[in-house]
Write a protein that holds these residues in place. Structure first.
Motif, PDB file in Angstrom:
ATOM      1  N   ILE A   3       0.814  -1.214   0.000  1.00 49.53           N
ATOM      2  CA  ILE A   3       0.000   0.000   0.000  1.00 49.53           C
ATOM      3  C   ILE A   3       0.855   1.276   0.000  1.00 49.53           C
ATOM      4  CG2 ILE A   3      -1.695   1.345   1.310  1.00 49.53           C
ATOM      5  CD1 ILE A   3      -2.872  -1.023  -0.236  1.00 49.53           C
ATOM      6  N   PRO A   4       1.879   1.406   0.858  1.00 50.84           N
ATOM      7  CA  PRO A   4       2.699   2.640   0.805  1.00 50.84           C
ATOM      8  C   PRO A   4       3.373   2.857  -0.540  1.00 50.84           C
ATOM      9  CG  PRO A   4       3.056   1.475   2.876  1.00 50.84           C
ATOM     10  CD  PRO A   4       2.260   0.553   1.998  1.00 50.84           C
ATOM     11  N   ASP A   5       3.894   1.783  -1.158  1.00 54.06           N
ATOM     12  CA  ASP A   5       4.547   1.934  -2.461  1.00 54.06           C
ATOM     13  C   ASP A   5       3.550   2.350  -3.533  1.00 54.06           C
ATOM     14  OD1 ASP A   5       6.928   1.231  -1.350  1.00 54.06           O
ATOM     15  OD2 ASP A   5       7.031  -0.766  -2.251  1.00 54.06           O
ATOM     16  N   LEU A   6       2.378   1.741  -3.527  1.00 55.19           N
ATOM     17  CA  LEU A   6       1.373   2.109  -4.526  1.00 55.19           C
ATOM     18  C   LEU A   6       0.895   3.534  -4.300  1.00 55.19           C
ATOM     19  CD1 LEU A   6      -0.357   1.384  -6.935  1.00 55.19           C
ATOM     20  CD2 LEU A   6      -2.014   0.320  -5.380  1.00 55.19           C
ATOM     21  N   HIS A 159     -11.244  16.893  -4.480  1.00 58.10           N
ATOM     22  CA  HIS A 159     -11.694  15.631  -3.890  1.00 58.10           C
ATOM     23  C   HIS A 159     -11.003  14.431  -4.530  1.00 58.10           C
ATOM     24  CE1 HIS A 159     -14.615  18.384  -2.358  1.00 58.10           C
ATOM     25  NE2 HIS A 159     -15.383  18.383  -3.429  1.00 58.10           N
ATOM     26  N   TRP A 160     -10.795  14.482  -5.836  1.00 58.42           N
ATOM     27  CA  TRP A 160     -10.237  13.340  -6.565  1.00 58.42           C
ATOM     28  C   TRP A 160      -8.846  12.950  -6.087  1.00 58.42           C
ATOM     29  CZ3 TRP A 160      -5.783  13.721  -9.597  1.00 58.42           C
ATOM     30  CH2 TRP A 160      -5.322  15.028  -9.848  1.00 58.42           C
ATOM     31  N   LYS A 161      -8.084  13.924  -5.567  1.00 58.58           N
ATOM     32  CA  LYS A 161      -6.722  13.630  -5.127  1.00 58.58           C
ATOM     33  C   LYS A 161      -6.695  12.691  -3.928  1.00 58.58           C
ATOM     34  CE  LYS A 161      -4.432  17.774  -6.929  1.00 58.58           C
ATOM     35  NZ  LYS A 161      -3.563  18.924  -6.617  1.00 58.58           N
ATOM     36  N   LEU A 162      -7.792  12.636  -3.178  1.00 58.69           N
ATOM     37  CA  LEU A 162      -7.840  11.769  -2.004  1.00 58.69           C
ATOM     38  C   LEU A 162      -7.854  10.291  -2.388  1.00 58.69           C
ATOM     39  CD1 LEU A 162     -10.318  13.695   0.340  1.00 58.69           C
ATOM     40  CD2 LEU A 162      -7.827  13.827   0.230  1.00 58.69           C
ATOM     41  N   LYS A 163      -8.132   9.991  -3.652  1.00 56.78           N
ATOM     42  CA  LYS A 163      -8.078   8.591  -4.099  1.00 56.78           C
ATOM     43  C   LYS A 163      -6.677   8.014  -3.966  1.00 56.78           C
ATOM     44  CE  LYS A 163     -11.855   9.087  -7.457  1.00 56.78           C
ATOM     45  NZ  LYS A 163     -12.257   8.967  -8.880  1.00 56.78           N
ATOM     46  N   ALA A 164      -5.675   8.883  -3.921  1.00 55.52           N
ATOM     47  CA  ALA A 164      -4.292   8.437  -3.785  1.00 55.52           C
ATOM     48  C   ALA A 164      -3.859   8.295  -2.329  1.00 55.52           C
ATOM     49  CB  ALA A 164      -3.349   9.408  -4.499  1.00 55.52           C
ATOM     50  N   GLU A 165      -4.685   8.742  -1.403  1.00 60.10           N
ATOM     51  CA  GLU A 165      -4.319   8.700   0.019  1.00 60.10           C
ATOM     52  C   GLU A 165      -4.640   7.325   0.609  1.00 60.10           C
ATOM     53  OE1 GLU A 165      -2.683  10.960   1.615  1.00 60.10           O
ATOM     54  OE2 GLU A 165      -2.779  12.611   0.174  1.00 60.10           O
ATOM     55  N   LEU A 166      -3.910   6.324   0.155  1.00 57.68           N
ATOM     56  CA  LEU A 166      -4.245   4.939   0.501  1.00 57.68           C
ATOM     57  C   LEU A 166      -4.052   4.632   1.988  1.00 57.68           C
ATOM     58  CD1 LEU A 166      -2.765   3.019  -2.564  1.00 57.68           C
ATOM     59  CD2 LEU A 166      -5.048   4.010  -2.276  1.00 57.68           C
ATOM     60  N   ILE A 167      -3.049   5.225   2.615  1.00 54.59           N
ATOM     61  CA  ILE A 167      -2.821   4.971   4.039  1.00 54.59           C
ATOM     62  C   ILE A 167      -3.961   5.547   4.869  1.00 54.59           C
ATOM     63  CG2 ILE A 167      -1.283   5.442   5.989  1.00 54.59           C
ATOM     64  CD1 ILE A 167       1.055   5.347   3.971  1.00 54.59           C
ATOM     65  N   LEU A 168      -4.408   6.746   4.514  1.00 54.50           N
ATOM     66  CA  LEU A 168      -5.573   7.344   5.189  1.00 54.50           C
ATOM     67  C   LEU A 168      -6.813   6.492   4.959  1.00 54.50           C
ATOM     68  CD1 LEU A 168      -7.082   9.626   6.666  1.00 54.50           C
ATOM     69  CD2 LEU A 168      -7.262  10.805   4.453  1.00 54.50           C
ATOM     70  N   ILE A 169      -7.019   6.061   3.721  1.00 55.07           N
ATOM     71  CA  ILE A 169      -8.170   5.211   3.407  1.00 55.07           C
ATOM     72  C   ILE A 169      -8.117   3.929   4.237  1.00 55.07           C
ATOM     73  CG2 ILE A 169      -9.278   3.839   1.595  1.00 55.07           C
ATOM     74  CD1 ILE A 169      -8.229   5.991  -0.406  1.00 55.07           C
ATOM     75  N   LEU A 196     -28.905  -3.181   1.226  1.00 56.92           N
ATOM     76  CA  LEU A 196     -28.159  -2.722   2.391  1.00 56.92           C
ATOM     77  C   LEU A 196     -26.959  -1.930   1.892  1.00 56.92           C
ATOM     78  CD1 LEU A 196     -28.185  -5.910   4.666  1.00 56.92           C
ATOM     79  CD2 LEU A 196     -29.579  -3.837   4.913  1.00 56.92           C
ATOM     80  N   SER A 197     -26.733  -0.778   2.501  1.00 60.45           N
ATOM     81  CA  SER A 197     -25.664   0.088   2.020  1.00 60.45           C
ATOM     82  C   SER A 197     -25.104   0.923   3.170  1.00 60.45           C
ATOM     83  CB  SER A 197     -26.198   1.020   0.911  1.00 60.45           C
ATOM     84  OG  SER A 197     -25.145   1.799   0.362  1.00 60.45           O
ATOM     85  N   ASP A 198     -23.984   1.583   2.889  1.00 58.44           N
ATOM     86  CA  ASP A 198     -23.379   2.468   3.882  1.00 58.44           C
ATOM     87  C   ASP A 198     -22.347   3.355   3.192  1.00 58.44           C
ATOM     88  OD1 ASP A 198     -23.049   3.628   6.352  1.00 58.44           O
ATOM     89  OD2 ASP A 198     -22.448   1.785   7.372  1.00 58.44           O
ATOM     90  N   VAL A 199     -21.836   4.334   3.947  1.00 55.25           N
ATOM     91  CA  VAL A 199     -20.825   5.263   3.431  1.00 55.25           C
ATOM     92  C   VAL A 199     -19.639   5.273   4.372  1.00 55.25           C
ATOM     93  CG1 VAL A 199     -20.275   7.662   2.889  1.00 55.25           C
ATOM     94  CG2 VAL A 199     -22.536   6.754   2.321  1.00 55.25           C
ATOM     95  N   ILE A 200     -18.449   5.220   3.810  1.00 57.07           N
ATOM     96  CA  ILE A 200     -17.229   5.501   4.560  1.00 57.07           C
ATOM     97  C   ILE A 200     -16.707   6.836   4.049  1.00 57.07           C
ATOM     98  CG2 ILE A 200     -14.876   4.749   5.068  1.00 57.07           C
ATOM     99  CD1 ILE A 200     -15.811   1.880   4.611  1.00 57.07           C
ATOM    100  N   TRP A 201     -16.609   7.805   4.941  1.00 59.02           N
ATOM    101  CA  TRP A 201     -16.219   9.168   4.558  1.00 59.02           C
ATOM    102  C   TRP A 201     -14.704   9.319   4.622  1.00 59.02           C
ATOM    103  CZ3 TRP A 201     -20.645  11.363   3.030  1.00 59.02           C
ATOM    104  CH2 TRP A 201     -21.842  11.007   3.662  1.00 59.02           C
ATOM    105  N   ILE A 202     -14.101   9.812   3.549  1.00 62.74           N
ATOM    106  CA  ILE A 202     -12.668  10.140   3.527  1.00 62.74           C
ATOM    107  C   ILE A 202     -12.577  11.644   3.365  1.00 62.74           C
ATOM    108  CG2 ILE A 202     -10.418   9.679   2.500  1.00 62.74           C
ATOM    109  CD1 ILE A 202     -11.785   7.160   3.567  1.00 62.74           C
ATOM    110  N   LYS A 203     -12.335  12.328   4.479  1.00 59.44           N
ATOM    111  CA  LYS A 203     -12.388  13.793   4.476  1.00 59.44           C
ATOM    112  C   LYS A 203     -11.093  14.379   5.011  1.00 59.44           C
ATOM    113  CE  LYS A 203     -14.683  17.729   6.696  1.00 59.44           C
ATOM    114  NZ  LYS A 203     -15.590  18.147   7.776  1.00 59.44           N
ATOM    115  N   VAL A 204     -10.639  15.459   4.356  1.00 57.97           N
ATOM    116  CA  VAL A 204      -9.498  16.233   4.874  1.00 57.97           C
ATOM    117  C   VAL A 204      -9.866  17.700   4.848  1.00 57.97           C
ATOM    118  CG1 VAL A 204      -7.766  14.559   4.160  1.00 57.97           C
ATOM    119  CG2 VAL A 204      -8.375  16.416   2.600  1.00 57.97           C
TER     120      VAL A 204
END
Length: 204
Positions: A3-6, A159-169, A196-204
């Motif tokens: 994950i860190p390398d990717l 917002h799209w840049k957060l897709k690269a924040e894999l450690i935070l995710i 059945l559904s849900d949301v995981i929020w990735i916010k900075v």
């Protein structure tokens, strides 16, 4: 998957504009299918060196979205409470949490929702219903259980840049799984489908 390398590779893509130039098409998907086997950004750039700007941006975007989604799926399925779907070609199930099947979908917070991020947090069911009704009309559209990963950059709006924040995710997903409860899932009935559904929020 490291994950860190990717994450380091995905972040190299952030210096380029996130513009599609055109809607997703079978023709351009075929021309950029190498993204599925390319993990490092330097190789990606070399494969796109003869492309015009529009096609290059298209390849860059698909590459970021694909590998971010693959990393998220890996984060989930590496957790002991999650079981990976045996069929790699399934379009409706990526994994199971407590024996409940889920597809996962990464998305930036949709401005078309027409309401604030804080409102969405307080009215999660309304947002989820909107996402199901307005999701892509492509092959991944379905009315089965889905976990949404929603990215929101409050400060810069990128917002799209957060897709690269894999450690935070990874931190957010692991926190979600530690507290997972079937009773806390959002239940919907859409077109006679029980969901059945849900949301995981990735916010900075």
């Amino acid at each position: 998957m490291n994950i860190p390398d990717l994450e380091s590779e995905l972040k190299k893509r952030l210096d380029f504009p996130y513009t599609w130039g055109r809607k997703q098409s079978d023709d351009w998907d075929f021309k950029t299918k190498f993204i599925y086997k390319t993990k490092d950004f330097e190789t990606l750039e070399n494969q796109c060196k003869d492309f015009d700007n529009e096609l290059r941006n298209y390849a860059f975007n698909r590459w970021l979205n694909f590998w971010s989604a693959k990393a998220i799926e890996h984060i989930f399925t590496s957790n002991p409470v999650v079981k990976k779907e045996d069929n790699p070609f399934s379009k409706t199930v990526d994994f199971y949490i407590s024996n409940i099947p889920f597809d996962h979908k990464s998305s930036v917070f949709p401005k078309q929702f027409g309401k604030s991020f804080d409102y969405a947090i307080e009215h999660k069911k309304e947002l989820i219903e909107w996402l199901y009704k307005n999701q892509s009309q492509q092959g991944r559209k379905h009315l089965e259980n889905r976990l949404f990963i929603i990215f929101f950059d409050e400060k810069n709006g990128d917002h799209w840049k957060l897709k690269a924040e894999l450690i935070l995710i990874k931190e957010k997903v692991e926190e979600y799984l530690r507290n997972f409860s079937r009773d806390s899932l959002v239940s919907l009935n859409l077109e006679h489908h029980e969901i059945l559904s849900d949301v995981i929020w990735i916010k900075v």
